[in-house]
Design a protein around this motif. Structure first.
Motif, short mmCIF file in Angstrom:
data_model
loop_
_atom_site.label_atom_id
_atom_site.label_comp_id
_atom_site.label_asym_id
_atom_site.label_seq_id
_atom_site.Cartn_x
_atom_site.Cartn_y
_atom_site.Cartn_z
N ARG A 1 -10.42 -16.60 7.99
CA ARG A 1 -10.09 -17.96 7.56
C ARG A 1 -8.93 -18.49 8.40
NH1 ARG A 1 -9.74 -18.31 1.47
NH2 ARG A 1 -11.94 -18.01 1.81
N TYR A 2 -7.90 -17.65 8.62
CA TYR A 2 -6.77 -18.05 9.45
C TYR A 2 -7.21 -18.24 10.90
CZ TYR A 2 -2.04 -18.23 11.30
OH TYR A 2 -0.89 -18.64 11.93
N HIS A 3 -8.09 -17.35 11.36
CA HIS A 3 -8.58 -17.43 12.74
C HIS A 3 -9.35 -18.73 12.98
CE1 HIS A 3 -9.86 -16.05 16.65
NE2 HIS A 3 -11.14 -16.22 16.31
N GLN A 4 -10.08 -19.20 11.96
CA GLN A 4 -10.78 -20.48 12.08
C GLN A 4 -9.80 -21.61 12.37
OE1 GLN A 4 -12.88 -20.74 8.27
NE2 GLN A 4 -14.79 -20.98 9.41
N LEU A 5 -8.66 -21.57 11.73
CA LEU A 5 -7.66 -22.64 11.88
C LEU A 5 -6.80 -22.48 13.12
CD1 LEU A 5 -6.53 -22.78 8.15
CD2 LEU A 5 -8.08 -24.38 9.31
#
Length: 171
Positions: free
Chosen positions: A13-17
């Protein structure tokens, strides 16, 4: 995690952002550690694209990629790495049994679809590996649970020569 080992934790989820975050962190590490673990928390739906991307990054940066599907699982991985940090490799290597039945099972389960139960049936029916090898394909089919396909595969495997014969061409 230790003098020679480090782990980088990354939530998908953090990597998406922040897709550049992992690149920056890996650049900062440089070649400092012998073992670098990239621990990924899979916390999004349809993670395949991101996992594929991170697998490429892990290969190119010589990292070990570990996937966890919950924070608890990620924590267990870290605990396990830490617990075995100073242990010899044989502590986590597979232990193979040395008794006759275990060795016979390892040998015969190499044949496609032959499982441990089949090996027990063969052993109880024929008594020894030698008798299994010398049994006809028809005798093997009579073993409960073996069936014609497994019997054929097993028979062919034990009767196939180790070395292929070279064809002698007529001059």
């Amino acid at each position: 995690m230790g003098r020679t080992t480090c782990a980088l934790f990354l939530s998908l989820r953090y990597h998406q952002l922040h897709s550049d975050y992992i690149h920056m962190r890996l650049r900062k590490l440089g070649g400092q550690y012998e073992l670098r673990v990239l621990l990924i928390l899979v916390d999004i739906k349809d993670p395949h694209h991101y996992i594929k991307e991170l697998a490429k990054i892990a290969i190119l940066t010589d990292c070990t990629l570990v996937l966890a599907w919950s924070p608890e699982e990620a924590g267990r991985y870290l605990e396990t790495y830490k617990a075995f940090e100073n242990k010899p490799p044989d502590m986590i290597m597979e232990r193979t049994e040395r008794n006759y039945i275990a060795q016979l099972t390892d040998c015969l389960t190499v044949v496609k679809k032959v499982n441990k139960t089949d090996v027990q049936t063969l052993l109880s029916t024929f008594g020894s590996f030698d008798n299994i090898v010398n049994a006809s394909q028809e005798d093997l089919v009579l073993c409960p649970g073996l069936g014609p396909q497994k019997a054929k595969r097993l028979y062919e495997m034990v009767h196939e020569p180790f070395l292929k014969k070279k064809k002698i061409e007529d001059c």
